[in-house]
Design a protein around this motif. Structure first.
Motif, PDB file in Angstrom:
ATOM      1  N   TYR A 242       1.158  -0.795  -0.033  1.00 60.01           N
ATOM      2  CA  TYR A 242      -0.103  -0.011   0.086  1.00 60.01           C
ATOM      3  C   TYR A 242       1.008   1.607  -0.302  1.00 60.01           C
ATOM      4  O   TYR A 242       1.478   1.137   0.772  1.00 60.01           O
ATOM      5  CB  TYR A 242      -1.206  -0.145   1.135  1.00 60.01           C
ATOM      6  CG  TYR A 242      -2.002  -1.338   0.890  1.00 60.01           C
ATOM      7  CD1 TYR A 242      -2.757  -1.153   0.775  1.00 60.01           C
ATOM      8  CD2 TYR A 242      -2.068  -2.102   2.374  1.00 60.01           C
ATOM      9  CE1 TYR A 242      -4.223  -1.950   0.273  1.00 60.01           C
ATOM     10  CE2 TYR A 242      -2.530  -3.284   1.681  1.00 60.01           C
ATOM     11  CZ  TYR A 242      -3.380  -3.278   1.391  1.00 60.01           C
ATOM     12  OH  TYR A 242      -4.527  -4.388   1.036  1.00 60.01           O
TER      13      TYR A 242
ATOM     14  N   LYS B  54      -2.968   3.339   7.790  1.00 54.01           N
ATOM     15  CA  LYS B  54      -3.956   4.749   8.398  1.00 54.01           C
ATOM     16  C   LYS B  54      -3.674   5.311   8.778  1.00 54.01           C
ATOM     17  O   LYS B  54      -4.206   6.903   9.013  1.00 54.01           O
ATOM     18  CB  LYS B  54      -4.849   4.061   7.533  1.00 54.01           C
ATOM     19  CG  LYS B  54      -5.640   3.118   6.535  1.00 54.01           C
ATOM     20  CD  LYS B  54      -7.265   3.365   6.202  1.00 54.01           C
ATOM     21  CE  LYS B  54      -7.974   2.377   7.540  1.00 54.01           C
ATOM     22  NZ  LYS B  54      -9.082   2.638   7.415  1.00 54.01           N
TER      23      LYS B  54
ATOM     24  N   CYS C  15      -7.433   2.812  -3.628  1.00 58.95           N
ATOM     25  CA  CYS C  15      -7.906   2.019  -2.225  1.00 58.95           C
ATOM     26  C   CYS C  15      -9.200   2.216  -1.504  1.00 58.95           C
ATOM     27  O   CYS C  15      -9.390   3.780  -1.660  1.00 58.95           O
ATOM     28  CB  CYS C  15      -7.022   1.090  -1.141  1.00 58.95           C
ATOM     29  SG  CYS C  15      -5.493   0.163  -2.147  1.00 58.95           S
ATOM     30  N   HIS C  16     -10.365   1.487  -1.068  1.00 58.13           N
ATOM     31  CA  HIS C  16     -11.212   2.048  -0.277  1.00 58.13           C
ATOM     32  C   HIS C  16     -10.965   1.957   0.944  1.00 58.13           C
ATOM     33  O   HIS C  16     -10.093   1.468   1.050  1.00 58.13           O
ATOM     34  CB  HIS C  16     -12.631   0.989  -0.695  1.00 58.13           C
ATOM     35  CG  HIS C  16     -13.138   0.849  -1.600  1.00 58.13           C
ATOM     36  ND1 HIS C  16     -13.928   2.197  -2.042  1.00 58.13           N
ATOM     37  CD2 HIS C  16     -13.355  -0.018  -2.811  1.00 58.13           C
ATOM     38  CE1 HIS C  16     -14.456   1.770  -3.591  1.00 58.13           C
ATOM     39  NE2 HIS C  16     -14.264   0.161  -3.819  1.00 58.13           N
ATOM     40  N   SER C  17     -11.492   2.730   1.902  1.00 58.19           N
ATOM     41  CA  SER C  17     -10.752   3.330   2.886  1.00 58.19           C
ATOM     42  C   SER C  17     -10.858   1.521   4.428  1.00 58.19           C
ATOM     43  O   SER C  17      -9.884   1.685   4.651  1.00 58.19           O
ATOM     44  CB  SER C  17     -11.691   3.969   3.359  1.00 58.19           C
ATOM     45  OG  SER C  17     -10.720   4.736   5.039  1.00 58.19           O
ATOM     46  N   ASP C  18     -11.764   0.814   3.957  1.00 57.59           N
ATOM     47  CA  ASP C  18     -11.431   0.619   4.760  1.00 57.59           C
ATOM     48  C   ASP C  18     -11.011  -1.451   4.181  1.00 57.59           C
ATOM     49  O   ASP C  18     -11.028  -2.117   4.443  1.00 57.59           O
ATOM     50  CB  ASP C  18     -13.609  -0.652   4.211  1.00 57.59           C
ATOM     51  CG  ASP C  18     -14.129  -1.039   3.212  1.00 57.59           C
ATOM     52  OD1 ASP C  18     -13.153  -0.857   2.371  1.00 57.59           O
ATOM     53  OD2 ASP C  18     -14.865  -1.480   3.122  1.00 57.59           O
ATOM     54  N   GLU C  19     -10.374  -1.120   3.119  1.00 55.54           N
ATOM     55  CA  GLU C  19      -8.843  -1.781   2.258  1.00 55.54           C
ATOM     56  C   GLU C  19      -8.152  -1.815   2.531  1.00 55.54           C
ATOM     57  O   GLU C  19      -7.224  -2.660   3.083  1.00 55.54           O
ATOM     58  CB  GLU C  19      -8.753  -1.797   0.645  1.00 55.54           C
ATOM     59  CG  GLU C  19     -10.272  -2.266   0.136  1.00 55.54           C
ATOM     60  CD  GLU C  19     -10.155  -2.293  -1.678  1.00 55.54           C
ATOM     61  OE1 GLU C  19     -11.067  -2.665  -1.963  1.00 55.54           O
ATOM     62  OE2 GLU C  19      -9.946  -1.298  -1.691  1.00 55.54           O
TER      63      GLU C  19
ATOM     64  N   GLU D 246      -4.255   9.033  -1.750  1.00 55.09           N
ATOM     65  CA  GLU D 246      -4.711   8.508  -1.303  1.00 55.09           C
ATOM     66  C   GLU D 246      -3.868   6.730  -2.044  1.00 55.09           C
ATOM     67  O   GLU D 246      -2.885   6.794  -1.858  1.00 55.09           O
ATOM     68  CB  GLU D 246      -6.188   7.660  -3.078  1.00 55.09           C
ATOM     69  CG  GLU D 246      -7.334   9.176  -3.290  1.00 55.09           C
ATOM     70  CD  GLU D 246      -7.873   9.359  -4.334  1.00 55.09           C
ATOM     71  OE1 GLU D 246      -8.984   9.090  -4.737  1.00 55.09           O
ATOM     72  OE2 GLU D 246      -7.482   9.200  -5.295  1.00 55.09           O
TER      73      GLU D 246
ATOM     74  N   LYS E  44      -6.430   1.766  -9.722  1.00 56.75           N
ATOM     75  CA  LYS E  44      -8.109   2.324  -8.620  1.00 56.75           C
ATOM     76  C   LYS E  44      -7.462   2.140  -7.405  1.00 56.75           C
ATOM     77  O   LYS E  44      -6.167   1.542  -7.126  1.00 56.75           O
ATOM     78  CB  LYS E  44      -8.369   0.919  -8.932  1.00 56.75           C
ATOM     79  CG  LYS E  44      -9.362   0.645  -7.999  1.00 56.75           C
ATOM     80  CD  LYS E  44      -9.860  -1.310  -8.494  1.00 56.75           C
ATOM     81  CE  LYS E  44     -10.971  -1.544  -7.760  1.00 56.75           C
ATOM     82  NZ  LYS E  44     -11.297  -2.741  -7.585  1.00 56.75           N
TER      83      LYS E  44
END
Length: 424
Positions: free
Chosen positions: A76, A114, A104-108, A177, A102
């Motif tokens: 990440y 984070k 990542c979504h926050s929950d990924e 992101e 693409k």
């Protein structure tokens, strides 16, 4: 032009090519010999030979390095792909599907990654977060020790330090992101045309050192731009020959392959020099998964100790020769040129190319920062805050992923060599 962005590290030093010409000898017979005629034996300005590098990388280092890069900590990467180009406004965005990224979504993304401050151990992170919160509220948290407050200030100062070779993204920006590098792999995207060539020309024509001002050991880095192989072309023999055949490229192709090994040795040397930083007990590959984090740190240290055992490391002292004043000036000029090149990445119209360009720019910049920080690394305390030398998570992730690209390229050269053996 899209092919050039697959392996961007080579252009980053942008200092000119090795001398041309092969004398009057007849061209070799097989396609493998025409491509690999310079990729054997000892490398110029170095006591290391290609065969030693191949054996070390392909069989001792590559498998473990790939496993490490697949872990959450290294997969990440936070990046701002929406920063405007600082040099011109007429950027044509690549509309091809292969150019897209693409996020990542926050929950990924693991919670530990984070968190606002993820550079240090969990305990240090908590202290930094407390300090940052107090600053936002205009208060002073007197429960923090004087040492901790000093460490926080030093870490902040470090992150904005003029010693950095890259202009890093503001990862706190709303436009920054997280990207999963495994789901957005580097590969050929088809990005080409006038806009792509414009960027390439700016890098070489406006940000190059004059050949006589830089020592020969840096020159080979300039022509490594086309040597990221596996996921860019697969095992496309025709494409490989067009890029590296000595006859088809008028001798330039084999030099590019040879120069890849210089890149490899320079980043390998940086990793060997920074081992003490990662050995410190306060350092963690912190993601929030305690067992996995501990396992990954063990793997990281195994890899670094393997790298340190390499018998023929590149001599970084040959980077800048001459008296101390001249060497310092050249280092500063080099750093400023390199930072300017990192800004040009925001002008790339292909988002996937921009992503990997930024990462590899930062990765090589981090390697150079390490090589020029030998005394600071040697003076680090065995435990507690390191005031003078530190690496952010962004720098760590980019450093290892950039080296991973070079390692993969070296590994793939063996496959192409075998495929070309019987082709004339």
């Amino acid at each position: 032009m899209g092919r050039r962005w697959g392996f961007l590290i080579g252009f980053l030093v942008a200092v000119g090519l090795l001398g041309s010409g092969h004398g009057e000898q007849q061209p070799p017979e097989t396609a493998a010999q025409r491509c690999f005629c310079q990729v054997s034996g000892y490398l110029d300005d170095c006591t290391c030979d290609v065969e030693t590098i191949d054996k070390f990388n392909n069989y001792r280092l590559f498998p473990r390095l790939q496993k490490l890069l697949e872990s959450d900590y290294f997969r990440y990467y936070k990046v701002n792909l929406k920063r405007p180009c600082p040099f011109w406004n007429d950027i044509s965005q690549c509309g091809r599907r292969d150019c897209a990224v693409k996020p990542c979504h926050s929950d990924e993304v693991p919670a530990g990654i984070k968190s606002a401050s993820y550079k240090y151990s969990e305990e240090a992170n908590n202290l930094i977060e407390e300090c940052e919160q107090a600053e936002r509220l205009g208060a002073v948290d007197e429960s923090l020790s004087e040492e901790t407050q000093k460490a926080v200030l030093q870490w902040t100062k470090h992150d904005d330090s003029s010693d950095n070779f890259c202009e890093a993204d503001d990862i706190q920006s709303p436009d920054a992101e997280y990207v999963d590098l495994l789901l957005n792999p580097e590969r050929y995207t088809g990005y080409k045309g006038p806009d792509a060539w414009k960027i390439w020309n700016v890098i070489y024509e406006e940000n190059c050192f004059k050949p006589q001002t830089i020592k020969r050991p840096l020159n080979p880095l300039a022509s490594g731009q086309d040597t990221w192989l596996e996921k860019k072309w697969g095992h496309n023999i025709t494409e490989f020959q067009q890029r590296f055949d000595g006859i088809l490229t008028e001798g330039e192709g084999p030099r590019r392959l040879k120069n890849l090994y210089f890149l490899y040795l320079i980043e390998l040397r940086a990793l060997s020099k920074v081992v003490p930083f990662f050995e410190r007990p306060d350092f963690q590959l912190f993601t929030g998964n305690k067992d996995q984090d501990a396992e990954n740190k063990m793997l990281l240290l195994e890899i670094l100790h393997e790298i340190k055992s390499f018998p023929l490391h590149f001599d970084e002292n040959s980077f800048f020769a001459g008296n101390k004043k001249e060497a310092n000036k050249l280092k500063e000029d080099f750093r400023l040129h390199f930072r300017n090149i990192s800004r040009i990445m925001d002008c790339v119209g292909c988002l996937k190319c921009r992503l990997w360009g930024k990462l590899q720019t930062q990765g090589l910049g981090t390697a150079l920062k390490i090589l020029f920080s030998e005394k600071l690394i040697a003076n680090m305390p065995e435990s507690g805050p390191s005031y003078e030398f530190h690496l952010t998570r962004q720098e760590i992730v980019s450093l290892f992923n950039a080296f991973g690209r070079i390692s993969t390229s070296v590994k793939e050269l063996e496959n192409f060599r075998n495929l070309l053996q019987n082709i004339h």
